[in-house]
Structures are given as structure tokens and as C-alpha cells.
Design an enzyme around this catalytic site. Structure first.
Site, PDB file in Angstrom:
ATOM      1  N   ASP A  25      10.130  74.969 -69.956  1.00 44.13           N
ATOM      2  CA  ASP A  25       9.341  75.507 -68.865  1.00 44.13           C
ATOM      3  C   ASP A  25       9.797  75.423 -67.303  1.00 44.13           C
ATOM      4  O   ASP A  25      10.779  74.559 -67.123  1.00 44.13           O
ATOM      5  CB  ASP A  25       8.038  74.621 -68.989  1.00 44.13           C
ATOM      6  CG  ASP A  25       7.007  75.131 -68.166  1.00 44.13           C
ATOM      7  OD1 ASP A  25       6.570  76.319 -67.982  1.00 44.13           O
ATOM      8  OD2 ASP A  25       6.265  74.227 -67.387  1.00 44.13           O
ATOM      9  N   HIS A  42      15.546  82.323 -67.703  1.00 44.80           N
ATOM     10  CA  HIS A  42      15.369  82.210 -69.135  1.00 44.80           C
ATOM     11  C   HIS A  42      16.929  81.944 -69.881  1.00 44.80           C
ATOM     12  O   HIS A  42      17.258  81.363 -70.573  1.00 44.80           O
ATOM     13  CB  HIS A  42      14.766  83.310 -69.808  1.00 44.80           C
ATOM     14  CG  HIS A  42      13.260  83.382 -69.564  1.00 44.80           C
ATOM     15  ND1 HIS A  42      12.342  82.186 -69.257  1.00 44.80           N
ATOM     16  CD2 HIS A  42      12.419  84.148 -68.865  1.00 44.80           C
ATOM     17  CE1 HIS A  42      11.315  82.516 -68.849  1.00 44.80           C
ATOM     18  NE2 HIS A  42      11.420  83.883 -68.545  1.00 44.80           N
ATOM     19  N   LEU A 136      23.509  66.904 -85.785  1.00 42.14           N
ATOM     20  CA  LEU A 136      22.307  67.046 -84.704  1.00 42.14           C
ATOM     21  C   LEU A 136      21.528  68.339 -85.404  1.00 42.14           C
ATOM     22  O   LEU A 136      22.275  69.492 -85.894  1.00 42.14           O
ATOM     23  CB  LEU A 136      22.478  67.633 -83.382  1.00 42.14           C
ATOM     24  CG  LEU A 136      21.251  67.937 -82.351  1.00 42.14           C
ATOM     25  CD1 LEU A 136      20.716  66.730 -82.193  1.00 42.14           C
ATOM     26  CD2 LEU A 136      21.780  68.756 -81.396  1.00 42.14           C
TER      27      LEU A 136
END
Length: 158
Positions: A25, A42, A136
Site C-alpha cells: 500500500d 508500483h 522461503l
């Protein structure tokens, strides 16, 4: 240089969390403050996730969840939504080799069906390419929303 983190419990040193979640965000606002188009924010956010993912993997974090595109994001201007729909493809085109070389596994949560076929294919391809990796887990939450989740849960219960 990042602060050293240890998993030693008897030293009083900060322990590495097993799971980290990031809500993507503010990238558009970041870009606007700098006189850039929202899409530049973005892209910068995606590049930053690459850096965070590699570091989280190095530190031994087990799962990194990225809340990347909620159902509410469909209400944004059409050109911004179009760019956001292309962003996973741009990310994986650029970084899949790094993810593979660092043993990072890609998963996703949410619904892909509203996205362009090319985006769906790119995400599924990244999941397939990395499914044997044991480091991960990079989970991308895409087209998710609390109202939608409650509705799906109620339907499933009924």
C-alpha cells in the site's frame, strides 16, 4: 548493512519470525510525491519486494506473504489496473532466475480468473517452476478481499 539477527533464544537477540506479511500500500502515493506516474511507484514496490524476499530468505524466514492486489483495486483507473495486471509478469520475467537460484518457492492465494490469461499463465508458471524449492515461500495474495472471503466461507459452510 542490515542488522544481524540470530535465532538464539538465550542471547536476548531478536528472533527471526517464521512468517512476515506485507500489505502493498502507498506505492502510488510514493510516486506522486516525486512527480512520477503511479505506475512507477508500483514498479518500485515490486523491485523492493525482490530485495526483501532475498533478504528474508537469507535470514531464514519461512514465509513472506504479499497482499498485492485486493478486490477493491479493480475500482482504480483502467490504465492503472491494466499496469497492475501486467506487473506479476514483469516481476517474474525479471526475477525468476534469482528466485530459483535462491531456492525461493512461489505460491499464490486468491482468484486469478479475472486477470488476463497472460498474467494467469505467468503466475502459474512461476509456481510450477519453483514448486520443488525448499527455501522461503513467497506467497502472493491476489484478487482477495475480506468481504469476498466471508462470502466464500458462508457458502462453503452452507
Amino acid at each position: 548493512m542490515p542488522e544481524q539477527i540470530s535465532t538464539a533464544t538465550d542471547t536476548g537477540i531478536l528472533q527471526v519470525p517464521e512468517t512476515i506479511a506485507i500489505i502493498m500500500d502507498g506505492n502510488g502515493r510514493w510516486a506522486k510525491k516525486r512527480g512520477l506516474p503511479r505506475t512507477a511507484g508500483h514498479k518500485k514496490g515490486a523491485d523492493t519486494i525482490h530485495t526483501i524476499g532475498l533478504e528474508a530468505n537469507r535470514l531464514g524466514v519461512k514465509k513472506l506473504i504479499l497482499y498485492a492486489f485486493s478486490t477493491e483495486n479493480w475500482k482504480r483507473p483502467e490504465d492503472e489496473v491494466g499496469y497492475l495486471c501486467k506487473l506479476p509478469g514483469l516481476f517474474f520475467d525479471r526475477y525468476i532466475r534469482d528466485l530459483m537460484n535462491n531456492n525461493i518457492r512461489v505460491t499464490f492465494a486468491g482468484e486469478l480468473e479475472r486477470f488476463p490469461e497472460s498474467t494467469q499463465k505467468m503466475i502459474r508458471k512461476a509456481v510450477q517452476q519453483t514448486e520443488a524449492n525448499t527455501g522461503l515461500e513467497l506467497c502472493i495474495a491476489i484478487n482477495y478481499g475480506s468481504r469476498r472471503e466471508l462470502l466464500l466461507a458462508a457458502r462453503q459452510y452452507a
